[in-house]
Write a protein that holds these residues in place. Structure first.
Motif, PDB file in Angstrom:
ATOM      1  N   LEU A 254     107.056 -21.473  71.627  1.00 61.43           N
ATOM      2  CA  LEU A 254     107.707 -20.492  71.538  1.00 61.43           C
ATOM      3  C   LEU A 254     108.069 -20.325  70.032  1.00 61.43           C
ATOM      4  CD1 LEU A 254     110.862 -22.900  73.478  1.00 61.43           C
ATOM      5  CD2 LEU A 254     109.700 -20.098  74.095  1.00 61.43           C
ATOM      6  N   ARG A 255     108.042 -21.606  69.290  1.00 60.45           N
ATOM      7  CA  ARG A 255     108.159 -20.510  67.683  1.00 60.45           C
ATOM      8  C   ARG A 255     106.762 -19.835  67.509  1.00 60.45           C
ATOM      9  NH1 ARG A 255     111.706 -22.908  68.451  1.00 60.45           N
ATOM     10  NH2 ARG A 255     112.007 -21.215  69.182  1.00 60.45           N
ATOM     11  N   MET A 256     105.396 -19.656  68.270  1.00 60.70           N
ATOM     12  CA  MET A 256     104.737 -19.073  68.168  1.00 60.70           C
ATOM     13  C   MET A 256     105.079 -17.420  68.284  1.00 60.70           C
ATOM     14  SD  MET A 256     100.259 -19.742  69.698  1.00 60.70           S
ATOM     15  CE  MET A 256     100.893 -19.423  71.551  1.00 60.70           C
ATOM     16  N   GLN A 257     105.675 -17.338  70.134  1.00 61.27           N
ATOM     17  CA  GLN A 257     105.625 -16.332  70.088  1.00 61.27           C
ATOM     18  C   GLN A 257     107.182 -15.964  69.086  1.00 61.27           C
ATOM     19  OE1 GLN A 257     103.360 -16.813  72.727  1.00 61.27           O
ATOM     20  NE2 GLN A 257     105.450 -15.761  73.835  1.00 61.27           N
ATOM     21  N   GLU A 258     107.220 -16.495  68.801  1.00 56.66           N
ATOM     22  CA  GLU A 258     108.171 -15.410  66.991  1.00 56.66           C
ATOM     23  C   GLU A 258     107.317 -15.364  66.399  1.00 56.66           C
ATOM     24  OE1 GLU A 258     112.084 -17.877  69.563  1.00 56.66           O
ATOM     25  OE2 GLU A 258     111.386 -18.755  67.250  1.00 56.66           O
ATOM     26  N   THR A 259     106.348 -15.449  65.844  1.00 57.51           N
ATOM     27  CA  THR A 259     105.858 -16.049  64.510  1.00 57.51           C
ATOM     28  C   THR A 259     105.718 -16.639  64.038  1.00 57.51           C
ATOM     29  OG1 THR A 259     106.347 -13.683  64.255  1.00 57.51           O
ATOM     30  CG2 THR A 259     104.281 -13.328  65.846  1.00 57.51           C
ATOM     31  N   LYS A 260     106.911 -17.136  64.069  1.00 57.24           N
ATOM     32  CA  LYS A 260     107.529 -18.185  63.322  1.00 57.24           C
ATOM     33  C   LYS A 260     106.408 -19.719  62.941  1.00 57.24           C
ATOM     34  CE  LYS A 260     111.939 -17.805  63.912  1.00 57.24           C
ATOM     35  NZ  LYS A 260     113.324 -17.765  64.231  1.00 57.24           N
ATOM     36  N   TRP A 261     105.227 -19.397  62.321  1.00 51.22           N
ATOM     37  CA  TRP A 261     104.054 -19.899  62.179  1.00 51.22           C
ATOM     38  C   TRP A 261     104.333 -21.850  62.000  1.00 51.22           C
ATOM     39  CZ3 TRP A 261     101.099 -17.289  65.869  1.00 51.22           C
ATOM     40  CH2 TRP A 261     100.934 -16.031  65.290  1.00 51.22           C
ATOM     41  N   GLU A 262     104.672 -21.487  60.708  1.00 52.82           N
ATOM     42  CA  GLU A 262     104.810 -22.890  60.173  1.00 52.82           C
ATOM     43  C   GLU A 262     105.535 -24.138  60.405  1.00 52.82           C
ATOM     44  OE1 GLU A 262     106.398 -22.746  55.931  1.00 52.82           O
ATOM     45  OE2 GLU A 262     105.191 -21.724  55.049  1.00 52.82           O
ATOM     46  N   ALA A 263     107.090 -23.586  61.237  1.00 52.97           N
ATOM     47  CA  ALA A 263     107.575 -24.204  62.855  1.00 52.97           C
ATOM     48  C   ALA A 263     106.678 -24.476  63.967  1.00 52.97           C
ATOM     49  CB  ALA A 263     108.571 -24.062  62.737  1.00 52.97           C
ATOM     50  N   ALA A 264     105.534 -23.499  63.546  1.00 50.06           N
ATOM     51  CA  ALA A 264     105.214 -23.895  64.978  1.00 50.06           C
ATOM     52  C   ALA A 264     103.758 -24.516  65.262  1.00 50.06           C
ATOM     53  CB  ALA A 264     104.401 -22.216  66.088  1.00 50.06           C
ATOM     54  N   ILE A 265     102.871 -24.709  63.979  1.00 50.30           N
ATOM     55  CA  ILE A 265     102.362 -25.654  64.044  1.00 50.30           C
ATOM     56  C   ILE A 265     102.929 -27.179  63.239  1.00 50.30           C
ATOM     57  CG2 ILE A 265     100.420 -26.156  61.882  1.00 50.30           C
ATOM     58  CD1 ILE A 265     100.021 -22.996  60.901  1.00 50.30           C
ATOM     59  N   SER A 266     104.097 -27.308  62.942  1.00 47.78           N
ATOM     60  CA  SER A 266     104.628 -28.599  62.870  1.00 47.78           C
ATOM     61  C   SER A 266     104.911 -29.116  64.491  1.00 47.78           C
ATOM     62  CB  SER A 266     105.632 -28.266  62.349  1.00 47.78           C
ATOM     63  OG  SER A 266     106.197 -30.010  62.030  1.00 47.78           O
ATOM     64  N   HIS A 267     105.180 -28.247  65.060  1.00 49.39           N
ATOM     65  CA  HIS A 267     105.260 -29.066  66.346  1.00 49.39           C
ATOM     66  C   HIS A 267     104.053 -28.691  67.490  1.00 49.39           C
ATOM     67  CE1 HIS A 267     109.509 -28.959  66.382  1.00 49.39           C
ATOM     68  NE2 HIS A 267     109.355 -28.034  66.795  1.00 49.39           N
ATOM     69  N   LEU A 268     102.739 -28.231  67.157  1.00 51.86           N
ATOM     70  CA  LEU A 268     101.552 -28.520  68.245  1.00 51.86           C
ATOM     71  C   LEU A 268     101.438 -29.494  66.949  1.00 51.86           C
ATOM     72  CD1 LEU A 268     100.923 -24.037  68.069  1.00 51.86           C
ATOM     73  CD2 LEU A 268     101.566 -25.967  70.012  1.00 51.86           C
ATOM     74  N   GLN A 269     101.109 -30.068  65.912  1.00 51.54           N
ATOM     75  CA  GLN A 269     100.519 -30.804  65.073  1.00 51.54           C
ATOM     76  C   GLN A 269     100.995 -32.386  66.316  1.00 51.54           C
ATOM     77  OE1 GLN A 269     100.897 -29.916  61.457  1.00 51.54           O
ATOM     78  NE2 GLN A 269      98.316 -29.546  60.967  1.00 51.54           N
ATOM     79  N   GLN A 270     102.337 -31.749  66.449  1.00 56.77           N
ATOM     80  CA  GLN A 270     103.106 -33.820  66.700  1.00 56.77           C
ATOM     81  C   GLN A 270     102.527 -33.476  68.211  1.00 56.77           C
ATOM     82  OE1 GLN A 270     107.266 -34.620  65.441  1.00 56.77           O
ATOM     83  NE2 GLN A 270     106.726 -32.349  64.697  1.00 56.77           N
ATOM     84  N   ALA A 271     102.367 -32.896  68.735  1.00 57.40           N
ATOM     85  CA  ALA A 271     102.326 -32.275  70.361  1.00 57.40           C
ATOM     86  C   ALA A 271     100.490 -32.854  70.699  1.00 57.40           C
ATOM     87  CB  ALA A 271     101.412 -30.981  71.190  1.00 57.40           C
ATOM     88  N   ASN A 272      99.084 -32.638  69.222  1.00 57.91           N
ATOM     89  CA  ASN A 272      98.261 -33.057  69.213  1.00 57.91           C
ATOM     90  C   ASN A 272      98.225 -33.959  69.018  1.00 57.91           C
ATOM     91  OD1 ASN A 272      95.250 -32.380  69.078  1.00 57.91           O
ATOM     92  ND2 ASN A 272      95.360 -32.808  66.890  1.00 57.91           N
ATOM     93  N   HIS A 273      98.634 -34.860  68.831  1.00 56.85           N
ATOM     94  CA  HIS A 273      98.840 -36.156  67.756  1.00 56.85           C
ATOM     95  C   HIS A 273      99.051 -37.009  68.914  1.00 56.85           C
ATOM     96  CE1 HIS A 273      99.610 -40.089  64.982  1.00 56.85           C
ATOM     97  NE2 HIS A 273     100.454 -40.460  65.822  1.00 56.85           N
ATOM     98  N   GLY A 274     100.282 -36.550  68.922  1.00 53.54           N
ATOM     99  CA  GLY A 274     100.487 -37.160  70.586  1.00 53.54           C
ATOM    100  C   GLY A 274      99.489 -36.692  72.402  1.00 53.54           C
ATOM    101  N   ARG A 275      98.674 -35.889  72.310  1.00 50.66           N
ATOM    102  CA  ARG A 275      98.053 -35.347  73.264  1.00 50.66           C
ATOM    103  C   ARG A 275      96.593 -35.240  72.878  1.00 50.66           C
ATOM    104  NH1 ARG A 275      98.814 -35.694  79.179  1.00 50.66           N
ATOM    105  NH2 ARG A 275      96.481 -35.769  79.640  1.00 50.66           N
TER     106      ARG A 275
END
Length: 199
Positions: free
Chosen positions: A87-108
């Motif tokens: 959702l943050r990626m869709q809004e081009t809020k890159w840093e917030a998106a990266i933070s969430h996606l890195q946590q997702a990648n860490h978990g999976r």
């Protein structure tokens, strides 16, 4: 006949909701999931599934509420973090998106879709090399997703590597002949090639 244990019943219903989601019957899946949440408002798996179904239906605000609640209850909810990152990626809020996606990648780790989104965000957040490498990793894991070919092609085109970009767009078209993004990108690359030849 003995009644089923409550946890088995919950698992059965979660599996049924998952199958309905796979079949594209998102509203039917949501009915089951809402029922589960009425019984147990802290059922993280049900919240994650609600978020995923709502996202598929284009109801981003509702997806965000469910994903946020899942992450609040379980900070390691990779599905919750992936959806919030998307959702943050869709809004081009890159840093917030990266933070969430890195946590997702860490978990999976090594999930192609998480890496695709993470690579795209890294690239457009001016970390181009890591973005390209991450997108390439996504492609190595899942080499039949036209979205990844188009995303990677767009990044290579932005980097000036039009030959590589064109090959990626052509591959996306082979995988999905109706892919409009690949069509538009190919047309743009061919225009740039013509201008270069005329110069």
């Amino acid at each position: 006949m003995e009644p089923r244990a409550p946890h088995t019943s919950v698992l059965d219903r979660l599996e049924r909701a998952e199958q309905l989601k796979i079949d594209g019957k998102h509203d039917a899946a949501l009915e089951i999931l809402v029922e589960l949440l009425v019984e147990d408002p802290e059922n993280v798996s049900a919240l994650e599934e609600v978020a995923d179904n709502e996202l598929s239906l284009g109801r981003d605000a509702r997806a965000e509420v469910a994903a946020s609640r899942a992450v609040t209850l379980d900070c390691k909810s990779y599905t919750g973090h992936y959806i919030l990152g998307f959702l943050r990626m869709q809004e081009t809020k890159w840093e917030a998106a990266i933070s969430h996606l890195q946590q997702a990648n860490h978990g999976r780790p090594n999930t192609a879709e998480i890496l695709r989104c993470l690579g795209w965000c890294l690239f457009w957040n001016n970390d181009r090399l890591r973005g390209l490498v991450t997108l390439e990793r996504a492609l190595n894991i899942e080499d039949d997703n036209p979205l990844t070919f188009v995303d990677l092609g767009m990044c290579y085109a932005e980097s000036g590597n039009f030959g590589k970009a064109k090959l990626l767009f052509l591959r996306a078209k082979e995988l999905d002949p109706s892919d409009e993004r690949a069509d538009a990108c190919l047309q743009r690359i061919e225009e740039l090639e013509r201008k270069t030849m005329m110069a």
